[in-house]
Design a protein around this motif. Structure first.
Motif, short mmCIF file in Angstrom:
data_model
loop_
_atom_site.label_atom_id
_atom_site.label_comp_id
_atom_site.label_asym_id
_atom_site.label_seq_id
_atom_site.Cartn_x
_atom_site.Cartn_y
_atom_site.Cartn_z
N LYS A 85 0.82 -1.21 0.00
CA LYS A 85 0.00 0.00 0.00
C LYS A 85 0.86 1.27 0.00
O LYS A 85 0.73 2.12 0.88
N PRO A 86 1.72 1.45 -0.99
CA PRO A 86 2.49 2.69 -1.03
C PRO A 86 1.56 3.89 -1.26
O PRO A 86 0.74 3.88 -2.18
N THR A 87 1.69 4.90 -0.41
CA THR A 87 0.76 6.03 -0.44
C THR A 87 1.49 7.33 -0.16
O THR A 87 2.39 7.38 0.68
N ILE A 88 1.11 8.39 -0.87
CA ILE A 88 1.59 9.73 -0.58
C ILE A 88 0.48 10.45 0.19
O ILE A 88 -0.66 10.54 -0.28
N VAL A 89 0.81 10.97 1.36
CA VAL A 89 -0.14 11.68 2.21
C VAL A 89 0.31 13.12 2.34
O VAL A 89 1.49 13.39 2.59
#
Length: 210
Positions: A85-89
């Motif tokens: 789940k690579p995610t940019i927040v």
């Protein structure tokens, strides 16, 4: 004369261990679970010990990488241990509160996590790579995080844990055997000769952000 490098004691370094960015009025540091803001003298002004959003924590996210900043927005790459789940927040860099925008990065593009982000405000793009191996630097639209392009590297790299853009170059901190800093030409993908290193694991246990 070259100034002595700045060193933190064990307790301080625990919350300044993954990445850093400076906005002119202070620093924002990232560590595995949190974010910290300081003034220009490195006195803590905001300490967010649990910056990963709670629903993401419950879903397995467990690591904030090297952050970057552009026009009042802090971009934080967050990953889970299985790299599913690579995610940019996006965060407010002053309060370190989440801005309510998240962008999932397809695992078909980054199958080994998202350890860093580097923002190119002039081109309105963000550069990412997975952990290891790294055959290319991936380019994403800064507003939507739609994938725009891949920049194949002239030679494969690995273990990049931090990066920043300057002009048409990407400077990277690589946790390789020598703990090296490299420069990549973003127009050609050419990996230039190593700029310098920190002397290997005997000096630096693990090279993180830049």
């Amino acid at each position: 004369a070259t100034p002595d490098p700045l060193a933190f004691d064990t307790a301080t370094s625990a919350t300044r261990s993954q990445g850093v960015v400076f906005d002119g009025s202070g620093y924002v540091f990232s560590w595995t679970l949190g974010l910290q803001r300081t003034d220009t003298n490195l006195a803590v002004t905001v300490n967010k010990t649990a910056a990963i959003p709670i629903d993401m924590l419950i879903g397995g996210s467990s690591h904030i990488g090297d952050v970057d900043l552009h026009q009042g927005t802090l971009y934080a790459p967050i990953e889970d241990k299985k790299y599913e789940k690579p995610t940019i927040v996006l965060f407010d860099p002053m309060t370190l509160n989440e801005k309510g925008q998240r962008f999932a990065i397809p695992t078909s593009i980054l199958s080994q996590g998202v350890p860093w982000i580097a923002v190119d405000g002039k081109k309105q793009v963000a550069y990412l790579s997975q952990w290891d191996p790294i055959p290319a630097i991936e380019v994403f639209d800064l507003a939507t995080f739609a994938h725009k392009a891949s920049i194949p590297l002239s030679k494969p790299m690995g273990r990049i844990q931090g990066a920043k853009v300057s002009g048409s170059s990407l400077y990277t901190a690589s946790d390789d055997a020598e703990k090296s800093v490299h420069k990549i030409d973003l127009d050609t993908g050419i990996v230039l000769p190593k700029l310098f290193d920190y002397g290997g694991a005997a000096v630096v246990k693990e090279l993180e952000g830049l």
